[in-house]
Scaffold this motif. Structure first.
Motif, PDB file in Angstrom:
ATOM      1  N   PHE A 233      -7.988  -0.091   4.635  1.00 46.36           N
ATOM      2  CA  PHE A 233      -7.006   0.159   5.693  1.00 46.36           C
ATOM      3  C   PHE A 233      -7.647   0.934   6.847  1.00 46.36           C
ATOM      4  O   PHE A 233      -7.475   0.581   8.022  1.00 46.36           O
ATOM      5  CB  PHE A 233      -5.820   0.938   5.130  1.00 46.36           C
ATOM      6  CG  PHE A 233      -4.950   1.560   6.184  1.00 46.36           C
ATOM      7  CD1 PHE A 233      -4.071   0.791   6.932  1.00 46.36           C
ATOM      8  CD2 PHE A 233      -5.033   2.929   6.447  1.00 46.36           C
ATOM      9  CE1 PHE A 233      -3.280   1.367   7.919  1.00 46.36           C
ATOM     10  CE2 PHE A 233      -4.243   3.509   7.423  1.00 46.36           C
ATOM     11  CZ  PHE A 233      -3.365   2.733   8.172  1.00 46.36           C
ATOM     12  N   GLU A 280       0.927   6.099   9.306  1.00 41.33           N
ATOM     13  CA  GLU A 280       0.796   4.913   8.470  1.00 41.33           C
ATOM     14  C   GLU A 280       0.264   5.259   7.076  1.00 41.33           C
ATOM     15  O   GLU A 280       0.654   4.646   6.076  1.00 41.33           O
ATOM     16  CB  GLU A 280      -0.135   3.901   9.145  1.00 41.33           C
ATOM     17  CG  GLU A 280      -0.047   2.489   8.580  1.00 41.33           C
ATOM     18  CD  GLU A 280       1.309   1.830   8.814  1.00 41.33           C
ATOM     19  OE1 GLU A 280       1.601   0.844   8.115  1.00 41.33           O
ATOM     20  OE2 GLU A 280       2.072   2.308   9.682  1.00 41.33           O
ATOM     21  N   ARG A 284       2.374   4.034   3.900  1.00 48.36           N
ATOM     22  CA  ARG A 284       1.808   3.029   2.997  1.00 48.36           C
ATOM     23  C   ARG A 284       1.388   3.595   1.650  1.00 48.36           C
ATOM     24  O   ARG A 284       1.579   2.957   0.609  1.00 48.36           O
ATOM     25  CB  ARG A 284       0.580   2.375   3.643  1.00 48.36           C
ATOM     26  CG  ARG A 284       0.876   1.449   4.785  1.00 48.36           C
ATOM     27  CD  ARG A 284      -0.345   0.602   5.084  1.00 48.36           C
ATOM     28  NE  ARG A 284      -0.126  -0.297   6.192  1.00 48.36           N
ATOM     29  CZ  ARG A 284      -0.873  -1.360   6.458  1.00 48.36           C
ATOM     30  NH1 ARG A 284      -1.908  -1.637   5.679  1.00 48.36           N
ATOM     31  NH2 ARG A 284      -0.618  -2.133   7.496  1.00 48.36           N
TER      32      ARG A 284
END
Length: 311
Positions: A233, A280, A284
């Motif tokens: 990521f 994020e 996540r």
């Protein structure tokens, strides 16, 4: 260049932590006192009826009361504010409590198994009805107490308590069946057999808790979180050419910390970039205490020691 949360995010996390902390402390208080009362009741009837099944479960519950008391204390200590010396506060107390709890339970399981094996040769006469009644109360007490702990499975401290209480309810159900067998068929051996099963359940739950709590105490990546996915990521973010020094660990009570170095040559939007990545990471992966270091080139003095991408 590094970053953590914005001030707004910090305030939100502080409010959430305070709310969860209050709920966690109250839950541990109620569960500890409830289990202590039932342990005294069960031990009294165990001695009165000479039932090893009840006495072994009482000893088991006493171990749980001690563990819950440790967890209660840890949940209270974890709410203490950070200091100059303890900059993360005392959250990690919730990681040490399950470790001590697991060791105590492992010791009790060995003692229960030894006494159960010894009694198989000459099991005493045990009245079935009192065993069934007291064990039935245990099912209600443990399931009711587990309800207080439900919903805190991102907190190893509360998850350990929840699993123990559910296991206790199952053990009490086995004692009810043993009492029914002794009452209906006169099978005295069911009493030490139930005690032996209690010891096995305690040992199994203690091993799992010991494994998880030791891993957390050694700063292992929390279970259910794939560090390779976190690395990928970060590597896929705009302008990032390389990622290294990715470290992820639990702070306790649902708090997950991470540090990472990101190489972003020729970029100037670092503040906006960091704000977006931090949000994020939390959404996540549940990583709510990240620290990201931005580098413009490949020159990092620690690269020789930690060059791998941490897949």
């Amino acid at each position: 260049m590094g970053a953590g949360h914005s001030h707004g995010a910090d305030d939100a996390h502080a409010a959430r932590d305070h709310h969860h902390g209050d709920a966690g402390v109250r839950a541990f208080a109620w569960v500890t006192l409830l289990n202590l009362a039932y342990t005294v009741l069960e031990a009294a009837y165990g001695f009165a009826t000479n039932s090893l099944a009840l006495l072994s479960d009482a000893v088991h519950n006493l171990g749980d009361v001690l563990g819950l008391a440790l967890a209660w204390g840890a949940a209270t200590i974890a709410r203490r504010a950070p200091t100059e010396r303890h900059t993360y506060g005392w959250r990690r107390a919730t990681l040490l409590s399950p470790l001590a709890n697991a060791i105590v339970l492992a010791g009790f399981s060995g003692a229960l198994a030894w006494e159960a094996v010894r009694r198989f040769s000459a099991p005493p006469e045990v009245p079935g009805i009192p065993v069934m009644i007291v064990a039935g109360i245990g099912i209600a007490v443990n399931l009711g107490a587990a309800k207080f702990m439900h919903g805190g499975h991102d907190d190893l401290n509360r998850r350990g308590a929840f699993l123990h209480l559910v296991a206790d309810a199952a053990v009490s159900a086995a004692a009810v069946l043993a009492g029914a067998g002794m009452l209906a068929f006169g099978w005295r051996w069911l009493d030490p057999l139930t005690a032996l099963l209690v010891g096995a359940v305690v040992a199994f739950s203690a091993f799992g808790l010991l494994r998880d709590s030791f891993a957390a105490a050694m700063d292992a990546v929390p279970r259910g979180l794939d560090p390779a996915q976190v690395h990928d990521f970060l590597a896929a973010q705009p302008g990032v050419s390389a990622v290294h020094h990715v470290h992820i660990w639990s702070l306790g009570a649902g708090e997950i910390a991470m540090t990472a170095h990101l190489i972003r040559p020729g970029q100037v939007d670092h503040d906006a970039f960091l704000d977006a990545v931090v949000v994020e990471l939390d959404a996540r992966f549940g990583i709510n205490h990240p620290t990201l270091q931005i580098e413009h080139g490949a020159g990092c003095e620690h690269d020789l020691h930690d060059r791998a991408p941490h897949h």
